[in-house]
Design an enzyme around this catalytic site. Structure first.
Site, PDB file in Angstrom:
ATOM      1  N   ARG A  64       0.851  -1.189   0.000  1.00  0.00           N
ATOM      2  CA  ARG A  64       0.000   0.000   0.000  1.00  0.00           C
ATOM      3  C   ARG A  64       0.890   1.242   0.000  1.00  0.00           C
ATOM      4  NH1 ARG A  64      -3.135  -3.125  -1.446  1.00  0.00           N
ATOM      5  NH2 ARG A  64      -5.154  -3.747  -0.547  1.00  0.00           N
ATOM      6  N   GLU A 115      -3.149   7.237  -6.534  1.00  0.00           N
ATOM      7  CA  GLU A 115      -3.064   6.524  -7.812  1.00  0.00           C
ATOM      8  C   GLU A 115      -4.234   6.877  -8.726  1.00  0.00           C
ATOM      9  OE1 GLU A 115      -0.718   2.682  -5.854  1.00  0.00           O
ATOM     10  OE2 GLU A 115      -2.799   2.455  -6.525  1.00  0.00           O
ATOM     11  N   HIS A 170       1.155  -0.213 -10.240  1.00  0.00           N
ATOM     12  CA  HIS A 170       0.270  -1.059  -9.436  1.00  0.00           C
ATOM     13  C   HIS A 170      -0.178  -2.296 -10.222  1.00  0.00           C
ATOM     14  CE1 HIS A 170      -2.776  -0.929  -5.874  1.00  0.00           C
ATOM     15  NE2 HIS A 170      -2.474  -2.178  -6.208  1.00  0.00           N
TER      16      HIS A 170
END
Length: 316
Positions: free
Chosen positions: A234, A263, A282
């Site tokens: 995270r 993000e 990601h």
């Protein structure tokens, strides 16, 4: 029964099938949904599936027929679970589907830092080896992992999977976790011990208030000089300006990050210009195999709900 998937593209850009959902009702799939489109697209649907499209209290209370919200992810902070509970809506998530993929990606980041494979391949194709006066060359220090210590913060499923790979490379593994499993007592260290002893620190813990910003200027100061930091857990586990500063002055040798605090990444994120910082968008979770597993679990979650045996419920 009407099923709406609000943002299906990242889960299924076209290489998987939605047939499992369509077999359970009338299915509408949207690749992406803007905030102002959410209520309209939900319409009279009883089943709403989301990945990152937020379902806040206002949306949940105004949507007339929702009975079930399925989250196509492990994290479910995009849903106001309290509002859903008040309205009697079941919310489920996918608690585990990408353990091996995420652990593998942590080492993809580490191996790129250790060897700069892409850079050296590009250099060869640019003709630098052909014109080299020696039989080989390298532009960065190359790092052997055997004998080094990996400190894993968060020793759950993914942390342990990462540890197995580390040991296969000949690394010593130590770990820090608030919730300690008695089966792994030989691995656990205090956080201060882990910070002081680790050559590589890999983050695999959930984002709680006590872990938010666990990597900061104070914890970095307690690390070895030249430490490598990995994070594909995270983004907010790291205070990004503090890490950027440590990279730029060489306290931290390199960082490999698959997640950031906001993000998609903001153009003013200090890590974009930091030295020796790999950032990927990601994608640790995204191999086809793990996305198929996610899809299968999501369908099974909905099937279980429809027969009154809900599973993976986050607001039970």
């Amino acid at each position: 029964m009407h099923i709406v998937i609000l943002d299906g593209y990242t889960e299924n850009p076209g290489d998987l099938s939605w047939d499992g959902f369509s077999a359970l009702g009338t299915l509408t799939v949207y690749d992406r949904t803007k905030p102002e489109q959410i209520l309209t697209r939900i319409g009279d649907a009883e089943i709403v599936i989301t990945n990152k499209t937020p379902l806040d209290e206002n949306t949940i209370m105004q949507a007339p027929n929702i009975r079930y919200i399925g989250v196509l992810a492990t994290g479910y902070n995009v849903v106001d679970v309290n509002a859903a509970t008040k309205k009697g809506i079941v919310v489920s998530n996918i608690p585990t589907y990408g353990t091996d993929a995420v652990a593998q990606f942590a080492f993809a980041l580490l191996l790129e830092i250790a060897h700069h494979v892409q850079h050296h391949s590009d250099a060869v194709k640019q003709g630098r080896w052909t014109s080299c006066p020696d039989f080989c060359f390298w532009d960065y220090p190359l790092i052997e992992l055997a004998g080094k210590t990996m400190g894993i913060i968060g020793y759950g499923r993914i942390g342990r999977a990462t540890a197995r790979i580390a040991r296969a490379f000949g690394m010593q593994v130590i770990a820090y976790d608030v919730m300690q499993n008695p089966d792994y007592q030989d691995v656990y260290r205090s956080l201060d011990e882990l910070l002081a002893q680790s050559d590589v620190i890999s983050l695999h813990c959930p984002l709680f208030e006590e872990t938010r910003g666990i990597i900061n200027k104070d914890s970095i100061a307690r690390m070895k000089d030249g430490v490598i930091i990995l994070n594909n857990s995270r983004g907010p586990l790291i205070v990004e300006q503090d890490l950027a500063d440590a990279l730029n002055r060489g306290k931290v040798y390199a960082a490999g990050l698959d997640v950031v605090s906001s993000e998609p990444i903001a153009e003013d994120n200090p890590l974009l210009s930091a030295k020796n910082c790999l950032i990927t968008p990601h994608i640790s979770w995204a191999p086809k195999e793990s996305r198929q597993r996610l899809m299968d679990i999501a369908v099974e979650n909905l099937k279980a709900f429809l027969v009154g045996k809900s599973r993976n419920v986050v607001n039970a």
